[in-house]
Design an enzyme around this catalytic site. Structure first.
Site, PDB file in Angstrom:
ATOM      1  N   ASP A  70       0.882  -1.151   0.000  1.00 49.90           N
ATOM      2  CA  ASP A  70       0.000   0.000   0.000  1.00 49.90           C
ATOM      3  C   ASP A  70       0.931   1.215   0.000  1.00 49.90           C
ATOM      4  OD1 ASP A  70      -2.370   1.580   0.321  1.00 49.90           O
ATOM      5  OD2 ASP A  70      -1.934   1.698   2.467  1.00 49.90           O
ATOM      6  N   ASP A 108       0.071   5.070   1.058  1.00 48.21           N
ATOM      7  CA  ASP A 108      -0.092   5.947   2.213  1.00 48.21           C
ATOM      8  C   ASP A 108      -0.202   5.128   3.496  1.00 48.21           C
ATOM      9  OD1 ASP A 108      -0.168   8.259   0.536  1.00 48.21           O
ATOM     10  OD2 ASP A 108      -2.247   7.781   0.045  1.00 48.21           O
ATOM     11  N   ARG A 128     -11.005  -0.904  -6.083  1.00 49.55           N
ATOM     12  CA  ARG A 128     -10.835  -0.255  -4.779  1.00 49.55           C
ATOM     13  C   ARG A 128     -10.754  -1.310  -3.678  1.00 49.55           C
ATOM     14  NH1 ARG A 128     -11.050   4.433  -2.156  1.00 49.55           N
ATOM     15  NH2 ARG A 128     -11.876   4.417  -0.036  1.00 49.55           N
TER      16      ARG A 128
END
Length: 186
Positions: A11, A13, A110
């Site tokens: 990932d 952030d 998402r």
């Protein structure tokens, strides 16, 4: 015969950079301690480095895809200075409720959906069963589980949603340096 690869899925952030919320410019980008060492270790173990990141800030109109692409090019260049090649960065600009226009959809890319991981696996001939995902949210763990990645590392984060559900993570760590102790790459 096509060779099969393994990947370290990251990932962005909260794992690569400090999550200051909708980071879109290099002035906001602060690398997390240990990320370069971790990626160099993974590289030495023949893992591709793939980034899979939700970026609903694009869909919300906070910044553009072009802004994200400029920041991604800069970030990749910073990794290259450390001898690390990022194989590819996948991003999802959508949000099912808070995005605008065409970005307001319930998509398969998402996270917690596995779309970005599955796309990377298909495009780069990755065996997900030999891969690792490191994230800081339960949505990362759920996406990895749905994609078939057994080695899922939850990095302590600002987010505690579903933390009682953290059994989805095969390992929970306080810092990136704690990952070495566990030999997650073996």
């Amino acid at each position: 015969m096509m060779s099969v690869n393994k990947a370290l899925f990251l990932d962005r952030d909260g794992v690569i950079n400090v999550d200051h919320g909708y980071v879109s410019q290099k002035e906001q980008f602060e690398f997390i301690n240990g990320i370069f060492e971790l990626c160099n270790h993974a590289k030495a173990m023949n893992y591709m480095i793939i980034i899979v990141t939700n970026q609903s800030g694009i869909g919300r109109g906070y910044y553009s895809q072009a802004d994200f692409d400029v920041l991604t090019a800069w970030m990749s260049a910073e990794f290259a200075k450390q001898g690390i090649s990022i194989t590819q960065v996948y991003n999802c600009p959508h949000h099912p409720e808070k995005a605008e226009g065409d970005y307001k959809i319930d998509c398969q890319c998402r996270k917690p959906q596995p779309g970005m991981i599955l796309q990377a696996a298909a495009e780069h001939h990755i065996d997900v069963t030999q891969s690792v995902l490191i994230g800081d949210k339960m949505s990362d763990m759920k996406a990895a589980e749905a994609a078939g990645i057994p080695k899922r590392v939850l990095l302590n984060s600002l987010y505690n949603e579903g933390i009682d559900d953290f059994g989805l993570a095969s390992l929970r760590v306080a810092s990136l340096s704690d990952i070495y102790i566990q030999d997650i790459f073996i």
